[in-house]
Design an enzyme around this catalytic site. Structure first.
Site, mmCIF file in Angstrom:
data_model
loop_
_atom_site.group_PDB
_atom_site.id
_atom_site.type_symbol
_atom_site.label_atom_id
_atom_site.label_comp_id
_atom_site.label_asym_id
_atom_site.label_seq_id
_atom_site.Cartn_x
_atom_site.Cartn_y
_atom_site.Cartn_z
ATOM 1 N N ASP A 168 4.548 0.496 -7.081
ATOM 2 C CA ASP A 168 3.313 0.154 -7.781
ATOM 3 C C ASP A 168 2.098 0.756 -7.087
ATOM 4 O OD1 ASP A 168 1.970 -1.407 -9.909
ATOM 5 O OD2 ASP A 168 1.135 -2.551 -8.233
ATOM 6 N N GLU A 208 -3.655 8.018 -5.600
ATOM 7 C CA GLU A 208 -3.733 7.347 -6.890
ATOM 8 C C GLU A 208 -4.935 7.887 -7.668
ATOM 9 O OE1 GLU A 208 -3.660 3.097 -6.456
ATOM 10 O OE2 GLU A 208 -1.809 3.110 -5.306
ATOM 11 N N ARG A 247 0.856 -1.179 0.000
ATOM 12 C CA ARG A 247 0.000 0.000 0.000
ATOM 13 C C ARG A 247 0.895 1.234 0.000
ATOM 14 N NH1 ARG A 247 -3.597 -2.434 -1.768
ATOM 15 N NH2 ARG A 247 -5.704 -2.741 -0.941
ATOM 16 N N HIS A 296 -0.397 0.694 -10.142
ATOM 17 C CA HIS A 296 -1.137 -0.272 -9.316
ATOM 18 C C HIS A 296 -1.604 -1.462 -10.161
ATOM 19 C CE1 HIS A 296 -3.584 -0.477 -5.346
ATOM 20 N NE2 HIS A 296 -3.326 -1.704 -5.781
ATOM 21 N N SER A 351 0.539 -4.570 -10.380
ATOM 22 C CA SER A 351 1.465 -5.691 -10.187
ATOM 23 C C SER A 351 0.764 -7.039 -10.146
ATOM 24 C CB SER A 351 2.289 -5.491 -8.914
ATOM 25 O OG SER A 351 1.465 -5.433 -7.771
#
Length: 332
Positions: A262, A267, A238, A286, A288
């Site tokens: 990632d 975001e 996170r 985001h 992965s």
């Protein structure tokens, strides 16, 4: 884990909180329950009559404001492994059972992390930039065999990462809530209270911990100062595990060699973020764990649990709301 008693009076009422891409393949759920799809604007109206909430839009922050004052659905399922966005006080204190999508992302994320380790060791990101500029610049690269990786977080994703990196020749250790030796996936597991010493020994620090009050901001300026100048930080957990401003400064000052991120505090990552322009940083959106077919797999996990709910069997992946993640006593 005791079964969650289904609501009396026929098929349960399921509310699906959709996002930009609604779930497909919900026909099996519709055979088991009355299913209603809503967006954030319709959530407050739909929740009081819902027996079950399927949080498909796992990035939403709307649930806390929409939660009924008399208590919400009997069961909430989220289409992600992390549940931090659901851990608002009213839900945590209440009787609502929370489940997650644990198991969907483990191996894809482990593969992604191995790819990042290889990219750093072989300087692939620089090679791609130089190719775009038509520049021929010979360099020497690093071995990964024998390099030391610290995986912070000992859940299924962290364990999959540990297995994958070990198979590639790295020396892996872990950091988690409970210390242990000879862990089958992570070797020596350091307690979180001794994270500082473990950071100092690692060439790669991989963050796979859940976001809880205890882990928020755990990688701050002090933690970064303890890392090796040659170390790389990889965060697939996170964004808020890392104090982003401290990381930017550490990268600019050369206190660590690089980072692959990632997940982020905000975001999508704002265009104004300095992380975009740092040459020793890999930014990914985001993604992965998002391999071909991942959305279908998330629906299958929910439908399997819905079938269990309707038939009175124990649910899988029940979250310990005090801890903020699925307890270690659960399998599958």
């Amino acid at each position: 884990m005791e079964p969650v008693p289904p609501a009396p009076g026929g098929p349960p009422d399921v509310v699906v909180l959709t996002g930009d891409v609604p779930p497909s393949g919900m026909a099996a759920a519709e055979r088991l329950a009355r299913v209603r799809h809503v967006g954030e604007s319709g959530l407050a109206e739909a929740l009081p009559d819902a027996d079950v909430l399927f949080v498909w839009d796992f990035l939403t922050d709307a649930l806390a404001d929409a939660w009924p004052s008399r208590g919400g659905p009997r069961w909430v399922h989220i289409a992600s492994a992390g549940v931090d966005r659901l851990m608002f006080p009213e839900l945590v204190r209440g009787d609502t059972v929370v489940t997650n999508s644990r198991g969907v992302f483990d191996e894809p994320i482990a593969e992604y992390v191995l790819g990042l380790v290889l990219a750093f060791a072989k300087d692939l990101h620089t090679t791609i930039r130089l190719q775009g500029a038509r520049r021929w610049r010979h360099r020497e690269t690093e071995r990964i065999t024998g390099a030391r990786a610290l995986v912070v977080g000992t859940g299924p994703i962290g364990r999959a990462i540990g297995r994958r990196l070990t198979a590639a020749g790295l020396e892996v250790s872990g950091a988690g809530r409970t210390a242990r030796d000879a862990d089958p996936d992570l070797g020596t597991v350091h307690p979180m209270e001794r994270l500082d010493g473990a950071l100092a020994a690692a060439d790669y620090v991989v963050l796979a911990a859940p976001l809880t009050p205890r882990t928020r901001g755990m990688i701050d300026a002090a933690a970064l100062d303890r890392m090796r100048p040659s170390a790389r930080l990889i965060n697939i957990g996170r964004g808020a595990l890392v104090a982003e401003a401290d990381l930017v400064k550490a990268l600019r000052d050369g206190r660590i060699a690089g980072a692959a991120l990632d997940v982020f505090e905000d975001e999508p990552l704002p265009e104004s973020s300095p992380l975009w322009d740092l040459p020793n940083v890999v930014v990914s959106p985001h993604m992965s764990g998002d391999v071909v077919g991942w959305r279908d797999e998330l629906v299958r996990v929910f439908v399997d649990n819905l079938d269990r709910y309707v038939s009175g069997r124990p649910l899988r992946n029940v979250v310990d709301k005090r801890l903020g993640y699925v307890g270690s006593d659960q399998r599958g």
